[in-house]
Design an enzyme around this catalytic site. Structure first.
Site, PDB file in Angstrom:
ATOM      1  N   CYS B  14       0.831  -1.187   0.000  1.00 12.02           N
ATOM      2  CA  CYS B  14       0.000   0.000   0.000  1.00 12.02           C
ATOM      3  C   CYS B  14       0.873   1.246   0.000  1.00 12.02           C
ATOM      4  O   CYS B  14       1.996   1.177   0.465  1.00 12.02           O
ATOM      5  CB  CYS B  14      -1.004  -0.003   1.153  1.00 12.02           C
ATOM      6  SG  CYS B  14      -0.273  -0.074   2.757  1.00 12.02           S
ATOM      7  N   PRO B  15       0.404   2.307  -0.537  1.00 13.80           N
ATOM      8  CA  PRO B  15      -0.998   2.568  -0.876  1.00 13.80           C
ATOM      9  C   PRO B  15      -1.446   2.092  -2.268  1.00 13.80           C
ATOM     10  O   PRO B  15      -2.579   2.371  -2.639  1.00 13.80           O
ATOM     11  CB  PRO B  15      -1.068   4.094  -0.822  1.00 13.80           C
ATOM     12  CG  PRO B  15       0.286   4.552  -1.218  1.00 13.80           C
ATOM     13  CD  PRO B  15       1.234   3.524  -0.701  1.00 13.80           C
TER      14      PRO B  15
END
Lengths: 301, 76
Positions: B14-15
């Site tokens: 992530c992101p």
């Protein structure tokens, strides 16, 4: 009863299985069950109904879920508003991390943290363990995340997560076809290892010593301070290396790297720790980051 | 029954999984369509759940493997 229990409850409600929630939060299933039982006895209601596939919320559980989400959201709003009061100086946070942690897991943690606290001005420094300890004590970094452990009277250590050390190879190498390899066989293969000061290397060496083997008997062709560099050398077929499972998830899934076990070793665990100086002022932001990474029960990105 | 879309973000940290999810749900899906996101990143699972709930999309999680999840986001 605390907020992290409510957070866990919301996740359990969503994934409808204790085991799934446990895996996502890096907790054991008994730990999740225990927290949910505590919540049930605190509120004195039954929250879950067991089904063949997992769990579903009872009517009481649905009420708790509805409010738990609001409470968590409200709490986040409160912290955001409190953030507005912070001066520029107080929104600065310098985080140190070793290469293994800093190149992979931490950027995501920082990003998620920043989503919650947009004012946070975070700087990440990738350093070796000794540099981290020095800079923490000199006040040049606020907190740090490392792999392995460090014992220092002036530092506080908190457990964040646990991972495994594995051998990695390119799938194209001759030795890549086996799942396990013996120490004797490993001696013949070019080995690239993390430079001195790496937690992965330290644990690997200690384990060898325990089994009366010596790292110097291996065919070490290079020592590198960067996990990313080690990975690309291995990917290009130059030899074998050791690293944390976490650091090569993408490569293992995409099949550009393969994991091999060392026959003599059972699972070789490595833990990730958060460290910071004992008797020093910690900014509200640093406190929050520590709480974010290590709630009462630790969870890692 | 809406259409089903698949988003493979295995190996992405992530992101990235959340960004790709957001973009696909917002731009490509119509109301009632479902996006099946496959990820092996635990924090991404939590982030996608949070984002979906905040925006009123229905979300469900299935564990495909010990460290691999399918997050099903049905657009509001």
């Amino acid at each position: 009863m605390n907020l992290s229990t409510l957070e866990l409850f919301c996740l359990v409600a969503k994934v409808e299985k204790f085991s799934t929630a446990a895996n996502i939060m890096h907790l054991t299933q008994p730990a999740v069950s225990a927290q949910m039982q505590n919540l049930e006895s605190y509120l004195n209601v039954k929250l879950f109904e067991r089904t063949g596939r997992g769990i579903v919320l009872t009517e009481a559980g649905q009420i708790v879920y509805k409010h738990a989400r609001k409470i968590l959201q409200q709490f986040e709003n409160m912290e955001r508003e409190l953030d507005e009061l912070l001066s520029n100086k107080e929104t600065k946070l310098v985080i140190g991390a070793t290469s293994t942690v800093g190149d992979f897991a931490i950027p995501c943690t920082i990003w998620t943290f920043k989503e919650k606290y947009p004012k946070a001005n975070i700087k990440l420094e990738i350093l070796n363990l000794q540099e981290i300890v020095d800079k923490l004590l000199e006040n040049k970094i606020d907190i740090a995340i490392i792999e392995g452990s460090v014992q220092h009277p002036e530092l506080i250590t908190k457990h964040v997560a646990i991972d495994k050390i594995i051998l990695i190879t390119s799938p194209d190498n001759a030795w890549a076809n086996q799942d396990k390899i013996s120490f004797e066989k490993l001696k013949e293969i070019p080995l690239m290892i993390p430079a001195e000061g790496s937690g992965v290397r330290k644990i690997f060496e200690e384990k060898l010593k325990e089994l009366s083997m010596d790292i110097r008997d291996l065919n070490i062709v290079s020592e590198l301070g960067s996990t990313a560099a080690l990975k690309s050398l291995v990917e290009s077929g130059k030899g074998i290396s050791i690293c944390c499972n976490l650091a090569v998830q993408k490569e293992l899934r995409r099949n550009t790297l393969r994991a091999i076990e060392l026959e003599e070793f059972n699972d070789l665990d490595i833990s990730f720790q958060l460290i910071y100086p004992k008797d020093k002022y910690l900014s509200p932001l640093a406190h929050r980051f520590i709480r974010f990474l290590c709630p009462d029960d630790p969870a890692f990105c | 029954m809406g259409k089903k879309y698949v988003l493979d973000v295995l190996g992405e940290v992530c992101p990235v999984p959340l960004f790709k999810t957001k973009e696909k749900v917002t731009r490509e899906l119509s109301s009632g369509d479902t996006l099946l996101v496959e990820t092996d990143f635990p924090r991404a699972v939590r982030n996608i759940i949070d984002w979906s709930e905040k925006h009123g999309h229905h979300v469900k999680v299935i564990e495909i493997d010990e460290a691999c999840w399918q997050v099903q986001v049905t657009k509001k």
